[in-house]
Design an enzyme around this catalytic site. Sequence first.
Site, PDB file in Angstrom:
ATOM      1  CG  ASP A 225      -1.901   1.057   1.323  1.00  0.00           C
ATOM      2  OD1 ASP A 225      -2.800   1.031   0.469  1.00  0.00           O
ATOM      3  OD2 ASP A 225      -1.831   1.931   2.210  1.00  0.00           O
ATOM      4  CD  GLU A 274      16.170 -14.499   3.714  1.00  0.00           C
ATOM      5  OE1 GLU A 274      15.393 -14.942   4.598  1.00  0.00           O
ATOM      6  OE2 GLU A 274      16.864 -13.492   3.854  1.00  0.00           O
TER       7      GLU A 274
HETATM    8  C1  GLC Z   1      -4.254   3.085  -0.577  1.00  0.00           C
HETATM    9  C2  GLC Z   1      -5.479   2.234  -0.393  1.00  0.00           C
HETATM   10  C3  GLC Z   1      -6.606   3.105   0.061  1.00  0.00           C
HETATM   11  C4  GLC Z   1      -6.231   3.734   1.370  1.00  0.00           C
HETATM   12  C5  GLC Z   1      -4.907   4.477   1.265  1.00  0.00           C
HETATM   13  C6  GLC Z   1      -4.345   4.787   2.617  1.00  0.00           C
HETATM   14  O1  GLC Z   1      -4.384   4.011  -1.590  1.00  0.00           O
HETATM   15  O2  GLC Z   1      -5.746   1.549  -1.586  1.00  0.00           O
HETATM   16  O3  GLC Z   1      -7.801   2.403   0.176  1.00  0.00           O
HETATM   17  O4  GLC Z   1      -7.217   4.636   1.776  1.00  0.00           O
HETATM   18  O5  GLC Z   1      -3.928   3.696   0.634  1.00  0.00           O
HETATM   19  O6  GLC Z   1      -3.876   3.635   3.219  1.00  0.00           O
END
Ligand code: GLC
Length: 558
Positions: A225, A274
């Site tokens: 993310d 790994e």
């Molecule tokens: C990413 C996720 C989203 C979230 C953001 C903050 O863009 O896909 O849903 O709100 O990160 O974590």
Amino acid sequence: MTQHLAAPSTGTSDEAAGHRTGWWQDAVIYQVYPRSFADGNGDGMGDLAGVRGRLPYLKELGVDAVWLSPFYASPQADAGYDVADYRAIDPMFGSLLDADALIRDAHDLGLRIIVDLVPNHSSDQHEWFKRALAEGPGSALRDRYHFRPGKGTDGELPPNDWESIFGGPAWTRTVNPDGTPGEWYLHLFAPEQPDFNWEHPAVADEFRSILRFWLDMGVDGFRVDVAHGLVKAEGLPDLGTHDQLKLLGNDVMPFFDQDGVHEIYRSWRTILDEYPGDRIAVAEAWTPTVERTANYVRPDEMHQAFNFQYLATAWDAAALREVIDTSLDAMRPVGAPTTWVLSNHDVTRHATRFANPAGLGTQIRTPGDRELGLRRARAASLLMLALPGSAYVYQGEELGLPDVTDLPDEARQDPSFFRADGQDGFRDGCRVPIPWTREGSSYGFGAGGSWLPQPTGWGELSVEAQTGAAGSTLELYRAAIAARRAHPGLGAGADVRWLEAPAGLLSFARPGFVCTVNTTGAPVRIPVQGTVLLSSAPVETDGDTVELPADTTVWWTV
Ligand code: GLC
């Protein structure tokens, strides 16, 4: 059969260039948004038991892997993207035992599991952050986040001019343990999501350990993310503008796409390597150009990155051709597969985007022309699945679901909806629990209700209604994914060979196949390209020619 086509490409440039190969190169990866997929315990919220129970459906759909959005312990300020404990499952989703059972069952079915990793920020309820606040200024734990004194005479102004992606300042002022106004902390997203300071070795160590925890649990990879956000420019310099939204996605920002992030991913790659069995990392990296996205998938970094430029492209032949070419060109030098994606949990579903006029962006509030949207969505999906590389399918798109654009404000839960002028804001519309059955409580989502209201008519779009129904969107996806499996050449390689086509049409060759796409609103007669394998709308060949209906994709075997 009229064949005016150049020979299809061999699709072997990866091997020829000596690049890596693996299951993920041409995988179809299905995104499960756990709270909205299937509810195992009838509390109105999807959960891991629900996902586990529906694995046979995913197997039958034919996907290779399942990516699960976060299910970790979280106060749910941003639907789980605010993690309080990276090694625990939130009770609303189940337990570690459920996760273990899910991973095992998936593997038994031949499905891989990719979990979401949220390293840019934690929840404000994470142990480190709670202690950092409680200990007050000078606490060593504050160095793991970005705490700063404010500007102005009394520190009443934020430390710099950055804005949150969800709207408003990217800083929140703290209150000292003695009740006086204190330092500020940085949060690029909601105030409940404080950004980690990745310069601090404890942060890097912690995430290496978290990676190992989940790899030991048996997961096949991570969707990372905000992969572009971890490193901030030294000194946290001002942006110097209040028009941040215009810069986002067009420029390297002091908080996004800093070159320093790549060192982190190189260190993660050594950990992934790994482990046996080709474990992967996928970058959610919003960068100004596809070339900069390619930096995240150099041979010693991650394996894939989402192709958001593709997602944002309008239903227009010339624009699509251009983005397909630039995407393939950008990935070729680094030897990574291109990915293709049309929908996810952050954007308006493509059936609704394509139902509206182009140029409205990816957060749309109007239903548009639903019939047109579905026709284009089906054609767009068939185009996507004909391209070389890996394709991402967001739960419900295989049912042709539209976005729910008329959710009442009181039902909305997206934090960005409640903050003015944010980048996002209407993400609840693509997060409505999906329909499994024609009738019944929450259309088979669970034995109880559904955490977001489902629209009437949802049952007609259900898995039950579409299974075995000739011409249904679900059967179209099943057939397309099965064809990719039966003809591995379809997803392999890194090239398409463009063929001559009238304006508004795309035509390209893949090994053993031709794909033709009519993006115009009118039928177009073209020479027959081979034997029709699959089409997004009925087509009938007439001797040497065929009339391609408006907004239709056809796969031909040649
Ligand atoms: C990413 C996720 C989203 C979230 C953001 C903050 O863009 O896909 O849903 O709100 O990160 O974590």
